[in-house]
Design an enzyme around this catalytic site. Structure first.
Site, PDB file in Angstrom:
ATOM      1  N   ASP A   1       0.849  -1.168   0.000  1.00  0.00           N
ATOM      2  CA  ASP A   1       0.000   0.000   0.000  1.00  0.00           C
ATOM      3  C   ASP A   1       0.895   1.230   0.000  1.00  0.00           C
ATOM      4  O   ASP A   1       2.019   1.129   0.464  1.00  0.00           O
ATOM      5  CB  ASP A   1      -0.747  -0.028   1.341  1.00  0.00           C
ATOM      6  CG  ASP A   1      -2.200   0.234   1.148  1.00  0.00           C
ATOM      7  OD1 ASP A   1      -2.632   0.098   0.005  1.00  0.00           O
ATOM      8  OD2 ASP A   1      -2.886   0.579   2.116  1.00  0.00           O
TER       9      ASP A   1
ATOM     10  N   LYS B   1     -14.347  27.305  -5.206  1.00  0.00           N
ATOM     11  CA  LYS B   1     -13.006  26.728  -5.028  1.00  0.00           C
ATOM     12  C   LYS B   1     -11.975  27.690  -4.434  1.00  0.00           C
ATOM     13  O   LYS B   1     -10.827  27.687  -4.846  1.00  0.00           O
ATOM     14  CB  LYS B   1     -12.478  26.178  -6.364  1.00  0.00           C
ATOM     15  CG  LYS B   1     -13.277  24.978  -6.832  1.00  0.00           C
ATOM     16  CD  LYS B   1     -12.442  24.036  -7.661  1.00  0.00           C
ATOM     17  CE  LYS B   1     -13.204  22.741  -7.851  1.00  0.00           C
ATOM     18  NZ  LYS B   1     -12.729  21.881  -8.851  1.00  0.00           N
TER      19      LYS B   1
ATOM     20  N   ASP C   1      -4.128  -1.638   5.227  1.00  0.00           N
ATOM     21  CA  ASP C   1      -4.647  -1.201   6.525  1.00  0.00           C
ATOM     22  C   ASP C   1      -6.162  -1.075   6.531  1.00  0.00           C
ATOM     23  O   ASP C   1      -6.774  -1.139   7.566  1.00  0.00           O
ATOM     24  CB  ASP C   1      -3.999   0.128   6.941  1.00  0.00           C
ATOM     25  CG  ASP C   1      -4.083   1.162   5.829  1.00  0.00           C
ATOM     26  OD1 ASP C   1      -4.855   0.942   4.871  1.00  0.00           O
ATOM     27  OD2 ASP C   1      -3.397   2.188   5.904  1.00  0.00           O
TER      28      ASP C   1
ATOM     29  N   ASP D   1      -8.631  -3.914   2.188  1.00  0.00           N
ATOM     30  CA  ASP D   1      -7.479  -4.770   1.911  1.00  0.00           C
ATOM     31  C   ASP D   1      -7.665  -6.192   2.412  1.00  0.00           C
ATOM     32  O   ASP D   1      -6.875  -7.065   2.092  1.00  0.00           O
ATOM     33  CB  ASP D   1      -6.222  -4.183   2.575  1.00  0.00           C
ATOM     34  CG  ASP D   1      -5.909  -2.805   2.041  1.00  0.00           C
ATOM     35  OD1 ASP D   1      -6.101  -2.601   0.832  1.00  0.00           O
ATOM     36  OD2 ASP D   1      -5.504  -1.925   2.810  1.00  0.00           O
TER      37      ASP D   1
END
Length: 1023
Positions: free
Chosen positions: A376, A487, A717, A721
């Protein structure tokens, strides 16, 4: 996938009366394939009208309670189905009857059988076989309990999923808000969520107000994601109008219609996927199985040969059967099961000290044989904290310090432009340090605020001192918070500087939006008009920083003139009464989640150890590639297809993919790939990054690597996964940020979340494999001097040179500590410089090891034992030739006048005392030759003089086995208990020459191996 379809897919298959197992298995495979497919749903594409029609829900009043009850009865509760768990007693039985234990059980049963036969045929049968059977059973039971205890802490996958399920949910039924148990939520329910809530089911958002959700446990994206009713992406995981079961709402409020519940939610599918996966056998378990086949083969071969031989030599059937059993039992290495278990446990403890917590003992070695690591990115390779990396002001890029301990570069902080830029970054910022952290270093302090703002806050605090003081000086008057339409974020402050106007407007946001609002730019503290040339410079800087995978923000300010905005002016943010255009552009600041300090070195180590490191991340490809280059997953000078295309200035599709060593694969491309195409990528590219991948894809990547024959380690984590962690040969979860679910699915947990710890683990794993080989070589060698006395006893008809009890004293007494001490042996050479072992060819126990232990060293040991045996009998008057064929009369308790070579007569009692003294002496000889064996087993290629005697446990082992042998021989009462008798001191020395011979023989062999690598000696004897 409508309600009906969704439901049918999970109906249990109807199984015929015969319990058709095949169809069950096929169904399981079909279900797994279903789950591996990407999430398919179309609810995010539907308009509100279509939603109303599909679910029959009134979008303002919700379902009626009656309708909700109907659906609940049809679909079942909104909960995850727990997987079938293995009962504890089954786990315990596996430890008792699995693999190696089976061999010992068979040995024990054969012993009881032999004892039974003797009891039936003899008047006073010896109890040796009974003792042996009892001891073997005890060994298995004790080691079984030990292993069971070690692993009892594992596999509670679903428990942790349960904790994640929200308890209560706020639904609207018949126009009334009611709080109900989350399990009673049904498809079509109208649900309200607010900041701090867990999402109770998969929702299609129909209205939202500043709603953000944390999807990190599901997709791995660390930033909170905005949720709104708008359909923004074809992919349901990316679109903004779907909120997923068991993710968290971090701020704002939202209303949505439930589209999936329970096992049919995206999270439910992952849970099913993780629990349905077969982990497969660990490499070391396969090795031990292979070893058992070898040993059993040897034992049965010897047993049957001598069974036939004893019939030819005219022994009775019963005697022949007892010989057969005796030989097979003598071949079983009783102490080895305990040795292997203890060695693995020791390594597991050693790894825990280095921040690797191993849950499953056998996984210790698996890590050593790993050939591919799929890692990862966020938090494993990186520090998991956004950090300011670069700034652009005064028309040049400055590099900031991203190291964990602030030991990196620094930039020129004297420019007036930097003063202006840091002022905007500190003021136009809502992040604050949490209380009571003054003593902590700035970078370690916890911050309340989003990731980018915390990064700015820490950077300004480090470079310019207290931001709180700055904010107190420049009091904030009004602000417009950031929103997704304009934005930018803007605030107006009182300006304490006498030389400047009284009000300061500061703004930050998306760089291109900020630049559009500016007409001038600050260079070296002076304001200048913004011309095309400077706009180009801005564009280049923006592209360069963006290309480094960094998040870039633009900053500008405006000193509001006192004439229009006197002190006390009422600023209005709804009806804006101040300028938001023609501002002065100050600079850019870019942020990245930087690599951990130890990672580049760790990746380099993996490369020299022949391990391929693949990055798999949910992040953006540009960021992923930048980090991959930063940590060395893509090494310097290696290009991707895109790099080659850019260099040669040709379209990407004209580049031959095999020219590129590195490659970055986007999740959306992976989705359309066949497994053959994926195999090609994994085969032909040495450096691979997968970006924007989903949990299912991570699983597909792991399976792809395994198809290539790789032994795969996976780090992760998030909940997303867990399927990949379960499927991989070794799953590695993160101890600090990891979700419970990922920790349950993994085999190993990194307590410090650091990729570098994996490399330490690999090193330990390789070392334990080497050391187990040495332990086994040492233990097996003494089998030959234990079996040969029995064989000679049958063939030459001499008195038995070594008894069963003494064999047990060797296997479970003197040999145990030395065998375990080899687990503490240091590596011979740099084990991280060689290729990962090939599980097909490089076995734990191979034919060469057996030939060395049995055929060479073992034979020398047996000679030493027989020499001692003949010396003692000769001293007592029985010369070697006189002993041939004497067995019948020697063992007959009614004959009390057997003559020796000198004509003396011996009673049965006297003969037996001499025989048992020989047993003791043979036992001591084995201990003496095992000294040399222990020393030569320290190394497989190096000389013992190169390796040195630094292993203190091994030296203790040498003393321990000698002391134990002396105790068994000289302790009063041993004659009655174990039939061991005291020896003359000179008899200890009979085996010394043989011990020396073993040492010299092996040193010469290793010298030849080092001088002629790959030669005949290495091919035949290097195990």
């Amino acid at each position: 996938m409508g309600k009906g379809v969704g439901r049918d897919k999970y109906e249990p298959a109807a199984v015929s009366e015969h319990g058709d197992k095949k169809s069950k298995k096929a169904k399981k495979e079909r279900d797994m394939d279903e789950l591996k497919k990407e999430v398919s749903m179309d609810d995010h594409k539907l308009s509100l009208d279509e939603l109303h029609r599909k679910y029959g829900t009134d979008l303002s009043r919700g379902l009626t309670p009656a309708r909700a009850a109907e659906i609940l009865a049809r679909d079942g509760p909104n909960a995850l189905t727990p997987p079938p768990t293995t009962p504890e007693w089954v786990k315990f039985c596996r430890q008792l009857f699995g693999g190696f234990s089976m061999l010992l059980w068979i040995g024990a049963i054969l012993c009881f059988l032999a004892y039974g036969i003797r009891s039936a045929t003899e008047e006073e049968p010896p109890n040796d076989d009974l003792y042996l059977g009892v001891v073997l059973s005890a060994v298995v039971i004790i080691t079984g309990c030990f292993s069971y205890y070690q692993e009892a802490k594992s596999s509670k996958i679903m428990e942790s999923f349960k904790n994640m399920v929200p308890q209560q949910a706020l639904v609207i039924r018949n126009g009334e808000k009611m709080s109900i148990n989350a399990e009673d939520v049904v498809v079509g329910d109208l649900v309200e969520v607010k900041g701090g809530d867990r999402i109770p089911a998969d929702l299609r958002i129909i209205s939202a107000n500043g709603c953000k959700v944390d999807n990190s446990s599901l997709t791995g994206e660390s930033e909170p994601q905005t949720r709104s009713p708008d359909f923004t992406n074809e992919n349901p995981l990316e679109t903004r109008n779907i909120a997923f079961f068991s993710t968290n709402c971090v701020e704002g409020t939202a209303r949505g219609i439930v589209v999936y519940t329970g096992d049919r939610t995206v999270m439910g599918r992952i849970a099913t996927l993780a629990s349905g996966l077969e982990g497969g056998q660990t490499p070391i378990a396969e090795e031990i199985e292979h070893f058992i086949h070898l040993i059993t083969g040897v034992a049965v071969f010897l047993g049957v040969s001598f069974f036939i031989l004893s019939l030819i030599l005219e022994y009775t059937w019963l005697e022949a059967v007892i010989f057969l059993i005796g030989i097979i039992v003598a071949n079983v290495p009783e102490g080895l099961l305990a040795t292997v278990t203890v060695c693995l446990t020791l390594t597991a403890k050693r790894m825990a000290r280095k921040n690797c917590l191993v849950k499953n003992l056998e996984a210790v070695e698996t890590l050593g044989s790993t050939s591919t690591i799929c890692s990862d990115k966020t938090g494993t390779l990186t520090q998991n904290r956004m950090t300011v990396a670069h700034m652009w002001f005064d028309n040049q890029i400055h590099e900031a310090d991203t190291t964990e301990n602030q030991s990196g570069v620094s930039f020129d902080k004297t420019s007036a432009t930097w003063f202006a830029l840091s002022r905007i970054a500190g003021l136009c910022n809502r992040a604050v340090f949490q209380a009571n952290q003054e003593n902590l270093p700035i970078l370690k302090r916890a911050v309340a605020g989003d990731a980018s703002e915390s990064a700015l806050l820490k950077c300004i605090e480090v470079c310019c001192g207290s931001v709180m003081e700055m904010r107190e000086k420049y009091t904030k008057i009004v602000e417009i918070p950031f929103n997704s339409t304009n934005k930018y974020q803007l605030s107006i402050h009182k300006n304490p500087n006498a030389s400047e106007p009284k009000h300061l407007l500061v703004m930050k946001g998306a760089p291109e939006r900020i630049l559009d609002r500016c007409s001038s730019i600050l260079l070296h503290g002076k304001e200048q008009p913004l011309d095309e040339e400077l706009k180009d410079a801005f564009q280049n800087a923006y592209l360069e920083l963006g290309g480094l995978g960094e998040r870039v923000l633009g900053f500008c300010h405006l000193l509001l003139p006192d004439e229009q905005f006197p002190e006390g002016f009422q600023f209005d943010t709804d009806e804006v009464n101040f300028p938001v255009d023609n501002l002065c552009f100050v600079g850019l600041i870019s942020m990245i989640d930087p690599p951990r300090a130890a990672v580049p070195d760790a990746v380099g180590k993996c490369r020299s150890a022949g391990i391929k490191v693949i990055m798999v991340t949910g992040d953006h490809p540009i960021t992923a590639k930048a980090i991959a280059k930063g940590v060395g997953i893509i090494s310097e000078g290696n290009e991707t297809v895109e790099d080659i295309a850019a260099r040669l200035n040709i379209p990407v599709n004209q580049v031959n993919p095999r020219d590129a060593k590195a490659c970055v694969v986007h999740g959306s491309d992976l989705k359309d790939m066949t497994s053959e195409e994926l195999d090609d990528i994994l085969r032909y590219h040495t450096e691979i990054v997968f970006a924007r991948t989903s949990p299912q894809q991570k699983l597909i990547i792991v399976e792809g690597c395994q198809r290539q024959g790789a032994i795969v380690a996976v780090t992760g984590d998030g909940v997303n996964d867990s399927p990949a962690l379960k499927k991989a040969d070794i799953g590695v979860a993160m101890g600090i940020v990891g979700s419970d679910v990922s920790k349950q699915a993994a085999d190993m947990i990194l307590l410090d979340d650091n990729f570098a710890s994996i490399v330490t683990g690999v090193e330990e794993g390789r070392l334990i494999f080497d050391n187990l080989k040495k332990s086994i070589a040492y233990t097996l060698t003494s089998n030959i001097p234990e079996i040969t006395p029995f064989l000679i006893f049958i063939i030459a008809n001499i008195p038995l040179p070594l008894g069963t009890v003494t064999i047990l004293c060797i296997d479970l007494g003197t040999d145990m500590v030395p065998a375990i001490s080899l687990a503490y042996e240091q590596a011979e050479s740099d084990i991280m410089k060689r290729q990962p072992r090939n599980p097909k060819t490089d076995k734990l126990v191979n034919e060469r090891l057996i030939s060395m232990a049995y055929g060479q060293i073992g034979m020398i040991q047996a000679l030493g034992g027989f020499f001692t045996y003949f010396v003692i009998l000769a001293e007592n008057g029985f010369l070697p030739f006189h002993l041939l064929g004497i067995r019948e009369t020697w063992d007959d308790r009614w004959i009390n006048d057997v003559e020796d070579s000198y004509g003396q007569q011996w009673t049965y009692e006297q003969r037996k005392i001499v025989e048992f003294t020989c047993h003791t002496a043979f036992f001591v000889s084995i201990v003496v030759v095992q000294w040399a064996d222990l020393v030569i087993c320290k190394t497989r290629r190096n000389s013992v003089f190169q390796q040195g005697m630094k292993n203190k446990i091994l030296i203790f082992g040498l003393f321990e086995e000698t002391a134990l042998a002396a105790f068994l021989s000289y302790c009063p009462g041993m004659g009655a208990a174990l039939r061991m008798y005291p020896l003359k001191p000179t008899w200890w020395f009979c085996a010394f020459p043989y011990s020396l011979l073993i040492f010299v023989y092996d040193e010469v062999r290793k010298l030849i191996i080092r001088r002629r690598p790959g030669g005949w000696v290495e091919k035949e004897t290097y195990y």
